[in-house]
Design a protein around this motif. Structure first.
Motif, PDB file in Angstrom:
ATOM      1  N   VAL A   5      35.697   1.567 -19.064  1.00 45.17           N
ATOM      2  CA  VAL A   5      36.881   2.371 -18.740  1.00 45.17           C
ATOM      3  C   VAL A   5      37.745   2.566 -19.986  1.00 45.17           C
ATOM      4  CG1 VAL A   5      36.940   1.674 -16.317  1.00 45.17           C
ATOM      5  CG2 VAL A   5      38.200   0.353 -17.990  1.00 45.17           C
ATOM      6  N   PRO A   6      38.440   3.715 -20.080  1.00 46.71           N
ATOM      7  CA  PRO A   6      39.325   3.944 -21.220  1.00 46.71           C
ATOM      8  C   PRO A   6      40.593   3.101 -21.111  1.00 46.71           C
ATOM      9  CG  PRO A   6      39.478   5.764 -19.694  1.00 46.71           C
ATOM     10  CD  PRO A   6      38.398   4.856 -19.167  1.00 46.71           C
ATOM     11  N   LEU A  16      35.367   7.569 -25.407  1.00 50.49           N
ATOM     12  CA  LEU A  16      35.700   7.760 -23.995  1.00 50.49           C
ATOM     13  C   LEU A  16      36.705   8.895 -23.764  1.00 50.49           C
ATOM     14  CD1 LEU A  16      35.864   4.066 -22.816  1.00 50.49           C
ATOM     15  CD2 LEU A  16      34.202   5.779 -22.130  1.00 50.49           C
ATOM     16  N   GLU A  17      36.886   9.752 -24.749  1.00 49.06           N
ATOM     17  CA  GLU A  17      37.810  10.861 -24.620  1.00 49.06           C
ATOM     18  C   GLU A  17      37.479  11.663 -23.353  1.00 49.06           C
ATOM     19  OE1 GLU A  17      36.036  10.059 -27.297  1.00 49.06           O
ATOM     20  OE2 GLU A  17      37.504   9.665 -28.866  1.00 49.06           O
ATOM     21  N   GLY A  18      38.525  11.985 -22.562  1.00 47.93           N
ATOM     22  CA  GLY A  18      38.336  12.785 -21.360  1.00 47.93           C
ATOM     23  C   GLY A  18      37.896  12.021 -20.129  1.00 47.93           C
ATOM     24  N   THR A  19      37.699  10.718 -20.251  1.00 48.69           N
ATOM     25  CA  THR A  19      37.303   9.890 -19.106  1.00 48.69           C
ATOM     26  C   THR A  19      38.555   9.403 -18.393  1.00 48.69           C
ATOM     27  OG1 THR A  19      35.367   9.144 -20.352  1.00 48.69           O
ATOM     28  CG2 THR A  19      35.980   7.854 -18.419  1.00 48.69           C
ATOM     29  N   PRO A  20      38.632   9.542 -17.066  1.00 50.99           N
ATOM     30  CA  PRO A  20      39.847   9.080 -16.372  1.00 50.99           C
ATOM     31  C   PRO A  20      39.981   7.556 -16.403  1.00 50.99           C
ATOM     32  CG  PRO A  20      38.204   9.841 -14.800  1.00 50.99           C
ATOM     33  CD  PRO A  20      37.662  10.138 -16.169  1.00 50.99           C
ATOM     34  N   ALA A  21      41.219   7.114 -16.524  1.00 54.46           N
ATOM     35  CA  ALA A  21      41.504   5.679 -16.537  1.00 54.46           C
ATOM     36  C   ALA A  21      41.853   5.195 -15.137  1.00 54.46           C
ATOM     37  CB  ALA A  21      42.675   5.400 -17.477  1.00 54.46           C
ATOM     38  N   LEU A  43      30.153   2.491 -28.101  1.00 55.67           N
ATOM     39  CA  LEU A  43      30.025   2.358 -26.651  1.00 55.67           C
ATOM     40  C   LEU A  43      28.672   1.777 -26.261  1.00 55.67           C
ATOM     41  CD1 LEU A  43      31.744   5.541 -25.203  1.00 55.67           C
ATOM     42  CD2 LEU A  43      32.503   3.175 -25.083  1.00 55.67           C
ATOM     43  N   GLU A 101      44.962   7.025 -19.873  1.00 56.93           N
ATOM     44  CA  GLU A 101      44.618   8.419 -19.600  1.00 56.93           C
ATOM     45  C   GLU A 101      44.539   9.201 -20.910  1.00 56.93           C
ATOM     46  OE1 GLU A 101      43.027  10.555 -16.936  1.00 56.93           O
ATOM     47  OE2 GLU A 101      44.144   8.821 -16.221  1.00 56.93           O
ATOM     48  N   ARG A 112      28.134  -1.226 -23.631  1.00 61.21           N
ATOM     49  CA  ARG A 112      27.228  -1.138 -22.473  1.00 61.21           C
ATOM     50  C   ARG A 112      26.157  -2.229 -22.514  1.00 61.21           C
ATOM     51  NH1 ARG A 112      28.175   4.783 -23.312  1.00 61.21           N
ATOM     52  NH2 ARG A 112      29.578   5.345 -21.590  1.00 61.21           N
TER      53      ARG A 112
END
Length: 145
Positions: free
Chosen positions: A100-101, A129-134, A77, A104, A81
């Motif tokens: 962004v993932p 990105l586990e747990g990040t909203p898509a 990541l 979901e 970035r």
């Protein structure tokens, strides 16, 4: 079998070479500069990755059969970035704000943006990105690019 290089039609090879070299850190491995045949070969670590052909009169059209988007995988990541910072400095147009993932609950994800001709591109990492909203919960975001 694996993908070799990818050839892209562009409207201005000089502009596109500058963009891809800055955005991805590619090296110019060869070029054709004749008025009737302009192209460039772009490489990474000595391996041909992209060829750019000045053969288009208009920008990328999502309504035409062919390329949906071109995706590049990086290891982390942090690399995604760093690429985002470079692209923002170049004035790239992003489809979503930030990293962004892919869907979901997915751990993979990245950034989605366009080159100067509107060709859709992605730089992503396979995890982190586990747990990040898509932005789109029902399917991978790259499908809604």
């Amino acid at each position: 079998m694996q993908t070799g290089h990818v050839g892209l039609n562009v409207t201005d090879v000089t502009r596109s070479v500058a963009f891809y070299r800055e955005a991805f850190g590619l090296d110019l491995a060869g070029e054709g500069t004749g008025t009737d045949r302009r192209f460039a070969f772009l490489a990474l670590d000595g391996k041909l990755l992209l060829t750019l052909w000045e053969q288009s009169r208009t920008g990328f059209d999502t309504g035409t059969a062919g390329l949906h988007h071109l995706s590049f995988q990086v290891d982390s990541l942090d690399e995604v970035r760093a690429a985002e910072e470079r692209l923002r400095a170049l004035g790239a147009e992003f489809a979503y704000d930030g990293v962004v993932p892919h869907g979901e609950g997915a751990g993979s994800g990245g950034i989605f943006f366009a080159d100067p001709d509107g060709i859709r591109l992605e730089i992503y990492a396979p995890a982190g990105l586990e747990g990040t909203p898509a932005p789109v919960a029902a399917a991978p975001t790259c499908g809604f690019f």
